[in-house]
Write an enzyme that holds these catalytic residues in place. Structure first.
Site, short mmCIF file in Angstrom:
data_model
loop_
_atom_site.label_atom_id
_atom_site.label_comp_id
_atom_site.label_asym_id
_atom_site.label_seq_id
_atom_site.Cartn_x
_atom_site.Cartn_y
_atom_site.Cartn_z
N GLU A 1 8.30 1.43 -35.11
CA GLU A 1 7.70 0.82 -33.93
C GLU A 1 7.24 1.94 -33.00
OE1 GLU A 1 7.24 -2.27 -32.72
OE2 GLU A 1 8.12 -3.45 -34.35
N PRO B 1 6.22 6.01 -26.39
CA PRO B 1 5.29 6.31 -27.47
C PRO B 1 5.56 7.67 -28.11
CG PRO B 1 4.12 5.48 -25.54
CD PRO B 1 5.53 5.74 -25.11
N SER B 2 5.19 7.77 -29.39
CA SER B 2 5.25 9.03 -30.14
C SER B 2 6.65 9.64 -30.18
CB SER B 2 4.25 10.05 -29.57
OG SER B 2 2.94 9.53 -29.56
N ARG B 3 7.65 8.77 -30.08
CA ARG B 3 9.05 9.20 -30.17
C ARG B 3 9.49 10.11 -29.03
NH1 ARG B 3 8.77 5.38 -32.78
NH2 ARG B 3 9.71 4.93 -34.80
N LEU B 4 8.72 10.16 -27.96
CA LEU B 4 9.12 10.95 -26.79
C LEU B 4 9.92 10.07 -25.84
CD1 LEU B 4 5.84 13.02 -26.21
CD2 LEU B 4 7.94 13.71 -27.39
#
Length: 464
Positions: A256, A437-440
Site C-alpha cells: 500500500e 508515501p514512498s515508505r517515508l
C-alpha cells in the site's frame, strides 16, 4: 467464495421472466432494483480496487436499465471516495434517469461526451465501468456505442503486453457479448471484473477474468424455488459475494502506498497518554471495527515470545488495562517475566501505536467490578473455558457452558473465578506511527526523561 460448478446460470428468457416477476407480483419498482444493483456494483468495485490506487473512474452508461445501474454505481463510488466521470451519450428522458443525472450533477460529477474522451483510454482512468448493454440487448451495437466498445477492446493490447491499463468492470453482461454464448467472435474486450446481478447469465460461464462477483441481494425464496437457483450466501451485511476463487497473488508484490497528513513533532501532545487518547478517539470517530483491539506480546523468562489479540478495557495515567484468565499462557509468561508490549493498528487511518512497559495485576476489587459489568454469556464463558488448556473438543466447552447456564438460570449473581482478572501495563516507551508515501513513514517515540528534576517525556523522530 463459491465453486463455479455449484452456481445456477440464467438464460436470456429466464432473466427477463425473473425481472417481470420481481416488478409484478412481488411489488418491486424499477428504481428499487436499480438502486440495489448499482450499490452492488459499487461495493464489488471497492472490494477489489482501493480508492487510494484506483481513484479515477469512467462510467460508460447505455440508454437502458444497465445504464441506470451505472449511474447509481457512480453516485455510490463518489461517496466511497472515488472520482467518477460519466459518459452517457444517449440519455433517457424518463424521470428516474433524469433524477439520477441531477443527483450526480449536484455532486459535481463531470459528464463527458464521446468526443471529450481520448481515443486511447489507457492513461486517463484507473477503472472503466461498462454499463452499456444488459441482458435484454441483442443485435449489433450502433453508434456511438460501437465506437466506445472498440475503444475498450483496444485496451486488450496493453494487457497482452503486461502494460498498465484501466481495470474494466462489466455490469451483468460484457457489452457486445451474446447473453448466452459469450464473446462469439472472440474479438470483444475482456473485462477484469464481472458483476452479475440477481443471478449470473449463461455468458458468465465464458468469463475468464480474475474477479467475478454476484450482486443484487434481493432474490426472494419464491424465485429461488421456481427456477431451482443455487446462489452463494452473502457474507454478513455485504451487498456482493465473490464467485469462484480469487486470483493467485504474488505476496511480495502486495503493498500500500499510504497517503496521510504529516505527523510532526510540533503538533503532538507532550503527554503520550493524551496523544494516545486523541488517536483512539479518531479511530472511534472513524467507525473502525474494534478500535480497542491490540496485540499483546509477552515472553517467558528465557525469552520465548508469543503474541495474541486482546481488547483494551481501560487507559489512564496509570497505564493500559485488559482482562484474562490468570492460568493462560500469557499469564504464565507474565508471572515469569512481568514485561510486555502492546500494538494498536488502525488500518483505516494508516496508524499504529506501540507501547512497552512493566505489567502487574489490577486489584481484586477492580477485576470484580469489571467482571460483573460483562454480559452474562461472557461471564459464563470465562468460567467454562480453561484457557490455553487442551480440551477434547468443542462439545466439551458447549456442554460446560450449558451446565453453567442452567445453574444460573434463576438470575443469581455469577461469582468471578479466582483465576480471572485484569492486568495493567505501566508504559515506559511509546511509538506513534503514521503511514506516508514512498515508505517515508512518520515515527515519533516517547521515552522518559528528567527535566529540572521532574519526570517528563522526550519526543524523538525515528527513521522509518
Amino acid at each position: 467464495m463459491q465453486n463455479l460448478e455449484a452456481i445456477s446460470y440464467l438464460s436470456q428468457r429466464e432473466a427477463a421472466e425473473v425481472d417481470e416477476i420481481l416488478m409484478g407480483s412481488l411489488g418491486f419498482s424499477v428504481d428499487q432494483l436499480m438502486e440495489l444493483a448499482g450499490l452492488s456494483v459499487a461495493t464489488s468495485v471497492a472490494e477489489v480496487y482501493k480508492a487510494s490506487e484506483y481513484k479515477r473512474v469512467l462510467v460508460i452508461c447505455g440508454p437502458g436499465n444497465n445504464g441506470g445501474d451505472g449511474l447509481v454505481a457512480a453516485r455510490h463510488l463518489f461517496h466511497f471516495g472515488y472520482k467518477p466521470s460519466i459518459c452517457y451519450p444517449k440519455r433517457t428522458a424518463k424521470p428516474l434517469y433524469t433524477g439520477l443525472v441531477t443527483q450526480l450533477e449536484s455532486l459535481s460529477v463531470p459528464f463527458l461526451t464521446v468526443d471529450d474522451l481520448p481515443l486511447d483510454l489507457s492513461k486517463d482512468f484507473d477503472i472503466i465501468i461498462d454499463a452499456i448493454f444488459g441482458f435484454s440487448f441483442h443485435g449489433a451495437p450502433r453508434p456511438p456505442f460501437d465506437d466506445l466498445i472498440q475503444r475498450l477492446t483496444s485496451l486488450n493490447d496493453y494487457k497482452e503486453a503486461n502494460q498498465r491499463s484501466p481495470a474494466i468492470v462489466s455490469v451483468d453482461i460484457p457489452s457486445g457479448w451474446h447473453v448466452e454464448e459469450g464473446d462469439i467472435s472472440d474479438s470483444s474486450f475482456k473485462p477484469d471484473m464481472l458483476v452479475s446481478l440477481t443471478a449470473p447469465k449463461l455468458c458468465a460461464k465464458k468469463f475468464n477474468g480474475p474477479h467475478h462477483f454476484l450482486g443484487g441481494r434481493f432474490v426472494p425464496p419464491s424465485i429461488v424455488n421456481k427456477y431451482n437457483l443455487h446462489l452463494p450466501p452473502y457474507p454478513g451485511t455485504a451487498m456482493c459475494v465473490r464467485i469462484g476463487k480469487p486470483p493467485q497473488v504474488d505476496i511480495a508484490a502486495l503493498r500500500e502506498n499510504y497517503i496521510s497528513p504529516e505527523f510532526l513533532e510540533e503538533n503532538v501532545d507532550a503527554d503520550p497518554i493524551r496523544q494516545f487518547r486523541k488517536w483512539f478517539d479518531d479511530a472511534v470517530a472513524a467507525n473502525l471495527r474494534e478500535p480497542n483491539a491490540m496485540s499483546l506480546s509477552t515472553a517467558t523468562s528465557d525469552g520465548k515470545p508469543s503474541s495474541r489479540m486482546v481488547l483494551l478495557k481501560g487507559v489512564d495515567e496509570d497505564g493500559f488495562v485488559w482482562y484474562t484468565n490468570y492460568e493462560s499462557r500469557k499469564a504464565h509468561d507474565l508471572a515469569e517475566n512481568p514485561r510486555a508490549s502492546l500494538l494498536f493498528f488502525w488500518e483505516g487511518l494508516n496508524r499504529q501505536v506501540r507501547v512497552e512497559g512493566s505489567v502487574q495485576k489490577v486489584s481484586e476489587e477492580e477485576s470484580e467490578q469489571y467482571f460483573h459489568s460483562r454480559p452474562q454469556g461472557s461471564q459464563l464463558g470465562a468460567i467454562a473455558s480453561p484457557q490455553s488448556s487442551v480440551v477434547p473438543g468443542r462439545h466439551f466447552l458447549i456442554n460446560k457452558y450449558k451446565e453453567l447456564e442452567d445453574t444460573f438460570s434463576n438470575g443469581s449473581l455469577i461469582p468471578k473465578p479466582k483465576h480471572w482478572g485484569g492486568y495493567r501495563l505501566k508504559p515506559e516507551l511509546f511509538e506513534f506511527w503514521q503511514g506516508q508515501p514512498s515508505r517515508l513513514h512518520d515515527r515519533l517515540q516517547y521515552s522518559p526523561c528528567d527535566i529540572d528534576g521532574k519526570k517528563a517525556w522526550k519526543v524523538e523522530r525515528l527513521a522509518p
